[in-house]
Design an enzyme around this catalytic site. Structure first.
Site, PDB file in Angstrom:
ATOM      1  N   MET A  38       0.845  -1.201   0.000  1.00 52.97           N
ATOM      2  CA  MET A  38       0.000   0.000   0.000  1.00 52.97           C
ATOM      3  C   MET A  38       0.877   1.247   0.000  1.00 52.97           C
ATOM      4  O   MET A  38       1.921   1.276   0.658  1.00 52.97           O
ATOM      5  CB  MET A  38      -0.884   0.009   1.246  1.00 52.97           C
ATOM      6  CG  MET A  38      -1.730  -1.248   1.386  1.00 52.97           C
ATOM      7  SD  MET A  38      -2.870  -1.082   2.771  1.00 52.97           S
ATOM      8  CE  MET A  38      -3.551  -2.747   2.823  1.00 52.97           C
ATOM      9  N   GLY A 143      -7.216  -1.295   1.880  1.00 52.03           N
ATOM     10  CA  GLY A 143      -6.499  -0.352   2.743  1.00 52.03           C
ATOM     11  C   GLY A 143      -6.251  -0.884   4.144  1.00 52.03           C
ATOM     12  O   GLY A 143      -5.254  -0.559   4.756  1.00 52.03           O
ATOM     13  N   PHE A 144      -7.156  -1.721   4.609  1.00 51.25           N
ATOM     14  CA  PHE A 144      -7.047  -2.193   5.987  1.00 51.25           C
ATOM     15  C   PHE A 144      -7.521  -3.628   6.118  1.00 51.25           C
ATOM     16  O   PHE A 144      -8.433  -4.052   5.396  1.00 51.25           O
ATOM     17  CB  PHE A 144      -7.892  -1.308   6.913  1.00 51.25           C
ATOM     18  CG  PHE A 144      -7.530   0.139   6.825  1.00 51.25           C
ATOM     19  CD1 PHE A 144      -6.455   0.643   7.550  1.00 51.25           C
ATOM     20  CD2 PHE A 144      -8.225   0.982   5.972  1.00 51.25           C
ATOM     21  CE1 PHE A 144      -6.090   1.974   7.440  1.00 51.25           C
ATOM     22  CE2 PHE A 144      -7.867   2.320   5.852  1.00 51.25           C
ATOM     23  CZ  PHE A 144      -6.791   2.823   6.592  1.00 51.25           C
ATOM     24  N   GLY A 145      -6.926  -4.351   7.070  1.00 49.37           N
ATOM     25  CA  GLY A 145      -7.414  -5.676   7.409  1.00 49.37           C
ATOM     26  C   GLY A 145      -8.563  -5.554   8.393  1.00 49.37           C
ATOM     27  O   GLY A 145      -8.869  -4.463   8.893  1.00 49.37           O
ATOM     28  N   GLY A 146      -9.206  -6.666   8.644  1.00 47.41           N
ATOM     29  CA  GLY A 146     -10.218  -6.721   9.698  1.00 47.41           C
ATOM     30  C   GLY A 146     -11.534  -6.038   9.389  1.00 47.41           C
ATOM     31  O   GLY A 146     -12.291  -5.718  10.303  1.00 47.41           O
ATOM     32  N   ASP A 174     -10.712 -11.362  -1.551  1.00 46.83           N
ATOM     33  CA  ASP A 174      -9.850 -10.746  -0.543  1.00 46.83           C
ATOM     34  C   ASP A 174     -10.646  -9.743   0.290  1.00 46.83           C
ATOM     35  O   ASP A 174     -11.153  -8.763  -0.253  1.00 46.83           O
ATOM     36  CB  ASP A 174      -8.693 -10.041  -1.266  1.00 46.83           C
ATOM     37  CG  ASP A 174      -7.673  -9.429  -0.323  1.00 46.83           C
ATOM     38  OD1 ASP A 174      -7.789  -9.594   0.899  1.00 46.83           O
ATOM     39  OD2 ASP A 174      -6.735  -8.778  -0.843  1.00 46.83           O
ATOM     40  N   GLY A 175     -10.747 -10.012   1.601  1.00 45.18           N
ATOM     41  CA  GLY A 175     -11.360  -9.056   2.519  1.00 45.18           C
ATOM     42  C   GLY A 175     -12.516  -9.652   3.296  1.00 45.18           C
ATOM     43  O   GLY A 175     -13.501 -10.095   2.717  1.00 45.18           O
ATOM     44  N   GLY A 176     -12.363  -9.719   4.609  1.00 46.83           N
ATOM     45  CA  GLY A 176     -13.459 -10.210   5.450  1.00 46.83           C
ATOM     46  C   GLY A 176     -13.779 -11.675   5.253  1.00 46.83           C
ATOM     47  O   GLY A 176     -14.897 -12.110   5.539  1.00 46.83           O
ATOM     48  N   GLY A 196      -6.733 -12.706   6.296  1.00 47.59           N
ATOM     49  CA  GLY A 196      -5.820 -12.002   7.191  1.00 47.59           C
ATOM     50  C   GLY A 196      -6.153 -12.272   8.637  1.00 47.59           C
ATOM     51  O   GLY A 196      -5.687 -13.248   9.248  1.00 47.59           O
ATOM     52  N   SER A 197      -7.030 -11.454   9.201  1.00 43.59           N
ATOM     53  CA  SER A 197      -7.316 -11.570  10.639  1.00 43.59           C
ATOM     54  C   SER A 197      -7.864 -12.927  11.033  1.00 43.59           C
ATOM     55  O   SER A 197      -7.546 -13.427  12.112  1.00 43.59           O
ATOM     56  CB  SER A 197      -8.264 -10.453  11.088  1.00 43.59           C
ATOM     57  OG  SER A 197      -9.008  -9.939  10.040  1.00 43.59           O
TER      58      SER A 197
HETATM   59  C1  DX5 Z   1      -7.040  -5.218   2.360  1.00 39.43           C
HETATM   60  C2  DX5 Z   1      -6.051  -6.278   1.946  1.00 39.43           C
HETATM   61  C3  DX5 Z   1      -6.368  -7.628   2.447  1.00 39.43           C
HETATM   62  C4  DX5 Z   1      -6.433  -7.739   3.952  1.00 39.43           C
HETATM   63  C5  DX5 Z   1      -7.449  -8.779   4.291  1.00 39.43           C
HETATM   64  O1  DX5 Z   1      -6.767  -4.037   1.682  1.00 39.43           O
HETATM   65  O2  DX5 Z   1      -5.977  -6.364   0.523  1.00 39.43           O
HETATM   66  O3  DX5 Z   1      -5.494  -8.599   1.903  1.00 39.43           O
HETATM   67  O4  DX5 Z   1      -5.221  -8.066   4.539  1.00 39.43           O
HETATM   68  O5  DX5 Z   1      -7.584  -8.822   5.674  1.00 39.43           O
HETATM   69  P1  DX5 Z   1      -8.836  -9.486   6.376  1.00 39.43           P
HETATM   70  O6  DX5 Z   1      -8.845 -10.941   5.986  1.00 39.43           O
HETATM   71  O7  DX5 Z   1      -8.575  -9.254   7.810  1.00 39.43           O
HETATM   72  O8  DX5 Z   1     -10.052  -8.764   5.845  1.00 39.43           O
HETATM   73 ZN    ZN Z   2      -4.823  -8.093  -0.345  1.00 42.09          ZN
END
Ligand code: DX5
Ligand code: ZN
Length: 227
Positions: A38, A143-146, A174-176, A196-197
């Site tokens: 990022m 932009g963010f995990g979780g 990818d995401g959630g 991710g999380s």
């Molecule tokens: C978000 C990233 C994801 C993120 C997913 O911008 O591209 O790869 O790490 O994290 P979770 O699984 O926690 O949504």
């Molecule tokens: Zn990603």
């Protein structure tokens, strides 16, 4: 039945222990390693660049799945290829020359992929399908995990699955992604899940059984729904 590939996102790990975390997640059953880059411009957060990826590279043979959330991306593709990426994903929204970026990635000998933000229609893929090895469907705003999974992307995954027909293109979400949302997207046609999380939460390199349990559970619910 096809088995779902699980790609833990290192964004959710302890950055001060990248080597230990990579080894732990590999031992826990990760198929690919997802690397979120990022730039604080295309997305409102900054992570790491090619030097950090190069530093991680000697510690695993797993596929490095590099997700570039940067604009412009073309000037940096070679650096991410040299750092040891196997798949390089650019965002369709990151610049006006998607076709050029995808050609450049393949010319570097890497797998080429495009990512779509939740608000971007799948029609942007129509004229670049033959240049793609993978399509990354964002199920949160990058932009963010979780963050919370956006259910509208389930239909988008199904439409993309129809669009690609017999082409050997992976569909990654990818995401959630959790044990609850994973089967919704594999039922629609996704075969690679970034997590991710929901992998890293509550674990550590010393307590990697937690990672293993999370990966196993998500893979099982995903596989059970796989088309
Ligand atoms: C978000 C990233 C994801 C993120 C997913 O911008 O591209 O790869 O790490 O994290 P979770 O699984 O926690 O949504
Ligand atoms: Zn990603």
């Amino acid at each position: 039945m096809t088995s779902t590939l699980i790609a833990p996102s290192m964004l959710a790990c302890d950055f001060s222990r990248l080597r230990d975390e990579i080894k732990a997640v590999e031992g826990a059953g990760a198929d690919w390693i997802h690397l979120d880059v990022m730039d604080g411009h295309f997305v409102p957060n900054i992570t790491f660049g090619p030097n950090v990826i190069a530093a991680m590279r000697p510690h695993t043979d797993k596929v490095f799945d590099t997700h570039l959330m940067i604009a412009p991306c073309d000037p940096y593709l070679e650096a991410f290829a040299k750092a040891g990426s196997d798949v390089i994903t650019v965002h369709a929204e990151a610049g006006p020359h998607l076709d050029r970026s995808l050609q450049a990635i393949r010319a570097l000998g890497k797998k080429a992929a495009v990512s779509l933000n939740p608000g971007t229609p799948e029609s942007v893929l129509e004229y670049v399908l033959d240049r793609l090895d993978l399509i990354l469907v964002m199920s949160v705003n990058p932009g963010f995990g979780g963050q919370k999974f956006i259910p509208a992307v389930i239909d988008k995954v199904a439409r993309i699955r129809d669009m690609i027909g017999d082409r050997p293109i992976d569909i990654e979400v990818d995401g959630g992604v959790t044990a609850e949302t994973a089967p919704l997207v594999t039922a629609a046609g996704a075969n690679v899940l970034v997590v991710g999380s929901a992998v890293f939460k509550g674990g550590s390199p010393e307590n990697a059984q937690v990672y293993e349990r999370h990966i196993k559970t998500i893979r099982a619910t995903a596989d059970a729904a796989h088309v």
